[in-house]
Design a protein around this motif. Structure first.
Motif, mmCIF file in Angstrom:
data_model
loop_
_atom_site.group_PDB
_atom_site.id
_atom_site.type_symbol
_atom_site.label_atom_id
_atom_site.label_comp_id
_atom_site.label_asym_id
_atom_site.label_seq_id
_atom_site.Cartn_x
_atom_site.Cartn_y
_atom_site.Cartn_z
ATOM 1 N N ARG A 1 -13.917 65.842 -29.750
ATOM 2 C CA ARG A 1 -14.821 66.865 -29.202
ATOM 3 C C ARG A 1 -15.748 67.407 -30.288
ATOM 4 N N LEU A 2 -15.195 67.674 -31.453
ATOM 5 C CA LEU A 2 -15.996 68.225 -32.551
ATOM 6 C C LEU A 2 -17.014 67.211 -33.065
ATOM 7 N N TRP A 3 -16.588 65.953 -33.208
ATOM 8 C CA TRP A 3 -17.528 64.939 -33.687
ATOM 9 C C TRP A 3 -18.672 64.732 -32.707
ATOM 10 N N ARG A 4 -18.401 64.823 -31.416
ATOM 11 C CA ARG A 4 -19.473 64.679 -30.425
ATOM 12 C C ARG A 4 -20.471 65.831 -30.541
ATOM 13 N N GLU A 5 -19.952 67.029 -30.732
ATOM 14 C CA GLU A 5 -20.852 68.173 -30.891
ATOM 15 C C GLU A 5 -21.690 68.019 -32.157
ATOM 16 N N SER B 1 -21.128 60.558 -37.632
ATOM 17 C CA SER B 1 -20.510 61.081 -36.413
ATOM 18 C C SER B 1 -20.236 59.959 -35.417
ATOM 19 N N ALA B 2 -21.221 59.092 -35.220
ATOM 20 C CA ALA B 2 -21.053 58.000 -34.260
ATOM 21 C C ALA B 2 -19.917 57.070 -34.673
ATOM 22 N N ILE B 3 -19.864 56.737 -35.950
ATOM 23 C CA ILE B 3 -18.817 55.832 -36.421
ATOM 24 C C ILE B 3 -17.441 56.490 -36.333
ATOM 25 N N ARG B 4 -17.372 57.776 -36.649
ATOM 26 C CA ARG B 4 -16.086 58.482 -36.533
ATOM 27 C C ARG B 4 -15.602 58.474 -35.086
ATOM 28 N N ILE B 5 -16.521 58.684 -34.149
ATOM 29 C CA ILE B 5 -16.146 58.661 -32.735
ATOM 30 C C ILE B 5 -15.685 57.260 -32.339
ATOM 31 N N ALA B 6 -16.379 56.249 -32.859
ATOM 32 C CA ALA B 6 -15.998 54.865 -32.567
ATOM 33 C C ALA B 6 -14.589 54.565 -33.066
ATOM 34 N N LEU B 7 -14.285 55.012 -34.271
ATOM 35 C CA LEU B 7 -12.961 54.746 -34.838
ATOM 36 C C LEU B 7 -11.869 55.501 -34.085
ATOM 37 N N LEU B 8 -12.185 56.715 -33.635
ATOM 38 C CA LEU B 8 -11.214 57.460 -32.826
ATOM 39 C C LEU B 8 -10.971 56.746 -31.497
ATOM 40 N N ALA B 9 -12.051 56.220 -30.910
ATOM 41 C CA ALA B 9 -11.911 55.491 -29.645
ATOM 42 C C ALA B 9 -11.051 54.245 -29.835
ATOM 43 N N ARG B 10 -11.238 53.566 -30.963
ATOM 44 C CA ARG B 10 -10.411 52.391 -31.236
ATOM 45 C C ARG B 10 -8.944 52.786 -31.370
ATOM 46 N N THR B 11 -8.698 53.934 -32.019
ATOM 47 C CA THR B 11 -7.327 54.424 -32.162
ATOM 48 C C THR B 11 -6.683 54.654 -30.799
ATOM 49 N N GLN B 12 -7.501 55.097 -29.838
ATOM 50 C CA GLN B 12 -6.992 55.362 -28.491
ATOM 51 C C GLN B 12 -6.992 54.118 -27.609
ATOM 52 N N GLY B 13 -7.403 52.984 -28.168
ATOM 53 C CA GLY B 13 -7.384 51.738 -27.417
ATOM 54 C C GLY B 13 -8.554 51.544 -26.482
ATOM 55 N N ASP B 14 -9.624 52.329 -26.649
ATOM 56 C CA ASP B 14 -10.799 52.215 -25.784
ATOM 57 C C ASP B 14 -11.859 51.381 -26.508
ATOM 58 N N SER B 15 -11.762 50.070 -26.377
ATOM 59 C CA SER B 15 -12.648 49.162 -27.109
ATOM 60 C C SER B 15 -14.101 49.297 -26.672
ATOM 61 N N GLU B 16 -14.316 49.503 -25.383
ATOM 62 C CA GLU B 16 -15.691 49.607 -24.881
ATOM 63 C C GLU B 16 -16.395 50.819 -25.486
ATOM 64 N N LYS B 17 -15.712 51.955 -25.486
ATOM 65 C CA LYS B 17 -16.303 53.161 -26.070
ATOM 66 C C LYS B 17 -16.495 52.979 -27.575
ATOM 67 N N ALA B 18 -15.540 52.346 -28.229
ATOM 68 C CA ALA B 18 -15.641 52.126 -29.671
ATOM 69 C C ALA B 18 -16.874 51.292 -29.999
ATOM 70 N N ARG B 19 -17.115 50.232 -29.226
ATOM 71 C CA ARG B 19 -18.283 49.382 -29.487
ATOM 72 C C ARG B 19 -19.586 50.127 -29.228
ATOM 73 N N GLU B 20 -19.619 50.950 -28.174
ATOM 74 C CA GLU B 20 -20.846 51.685 -27.852
ATOM 75 C C GLU B 20 -21.200 52.680 -28.954
ATOM 76 N N TRP B 21 -20.203 53.415 -29.442
ATOM 77 C CA TRP B 21 -20.483 54.394 -30.494
ATOM 78 C C TRP B 21 -20.771 53.714 -31.824
ATOM 79 N N ALA B 22 -20.142 52.577 -32.077
ATOM 80 C CA ALA B 22 -20.453 51.824 -33.292
ATOM 81 C C ALA B 22 -21.894 51.323 -33.242
ATOM 82 N N ARG B 23 -22.343 50.925 -32.047
ATOM 83 C CA ARG B 23 -23.738 50.496 -31.891
ATOM 84 C C ARG B 23 -24.688 51.645 -32.213
ATOM 85 N N ARG B 24 -24.377 52.841 -31.724
ATOM 86 C CA ARG B 24 -25.227 54.001 -32.010
ATOM 87 C C ARG B 24 -25.270 54.284 -33.513
#
Length: 231
Positions: A161-165, A182-205
């Motif tokens: 939540r904080l990284w998105r803000e 911020s985008a990469i941190r969110i991507a890595l958190l998404a990967r930790t949660q097993g959400d590959s699609e979200k991780a790739r989208e934020w890594a792209r950003r």
């Protein structure tokens, strides 16, 4: 008349310095410049203290703390930031106070004093959020510090939540390094949660922001992170 030979032609040239020697020399020069700047700032602090100019003294102490953080093996930054906080709290300059509190939190966090760092971040954020004159970049940087702490503590939802803000604030002020991180941190958190699609989208950003910044080293790092996410 015969020309006098240039004595430099026959003079033996010194061997090339090794890369490590050059790095050592550059570090020494940088340290000397920092020590010189520190001495000048100490003089400024003493003068402002003598003149009783509290707001300026609080800022000077914070700047002195920032200088000290770049010098090795010293606990002086903490003392300077603590005094800066005390002086600015007494002076009533809330935004400058918030800035010093955040930096004090960073010093505590870097030293492993997480229990002391977190209250600093919360207080700084409370001040920034409650003041309409607060700069979005200052708010974003304070959010970033707390987000790092939360992620390291395993509090993934709060960190996300904080990284998105922070991401949206960095976009607002066009600070590409902040957008990228911020985008990469969110991507890595998404990967930790097993959400590959979200991780790739934020890594792209993050990759887009890194490319726009023109920072070659950051671009290389992002490519490695994207490869690890895709892999």
């Amino acid at each position: 008349m015969a020309k006098t030979p240039d004595s430099r032609l026959g003079k033996a040239q010194p061997p090339d310095a090794s890369e490590e020697e050059l790095r050592s020399l550059l570090r020494a020069r940088k340290a000397k410049r920092l020590r010189d700047a520190r001495c000048e700032m100490l003089d400024t602090v003493d003068r402002l203290r003598f003149e009783g100019r509290k707001a300026e003294l609080g800022e000077a102490l914070r700047e002195l703390g920032e200088l000290e953080r770049r010098l090795p093996d010293t606990d002086a930054p903490r003392r300077h930031y603590e005094e800066s906080v005390a002086v600015l709290r007494d002076a009533g300059d809330t935004l400058k106070l918030a800035h010093s509190i955040r930096h004090l939190g960073d010093v505590h966090y870097d030293a492993g004093r997480v229990d002391l760092a977190e209250p600093c971040y919360h207080e700084a954020l409370s001040i920034y959020r409650g003041n309409s004159d607060a700069r979005p970049l200052d708010l974003a940087n304070a959010i970033r510090s707390l987000a790092v702490l939360k992620a390291d503590a395993g509090e993934i939802e709060d960190a996300n939540r904080l990284w998105r803000e922070a991401y949206h604030l960095y976009v607002e002020v066009n600070v590409l390094t902040g957008v990228t991180e911020s985008a990469i941190r969110i991507a890595l958190l998404a990967r930790t949660q097993g959400d590959s699609e979200k991780a790739r989208e934020w890594a792209r950003r993050g990759s887009v922001a890194a490319d726009a910044s023109g920072d070659g080293e950051r671009v290389r790092q992002i490519r490695e992170i994207r490869a690890s996410i895709d892999g």
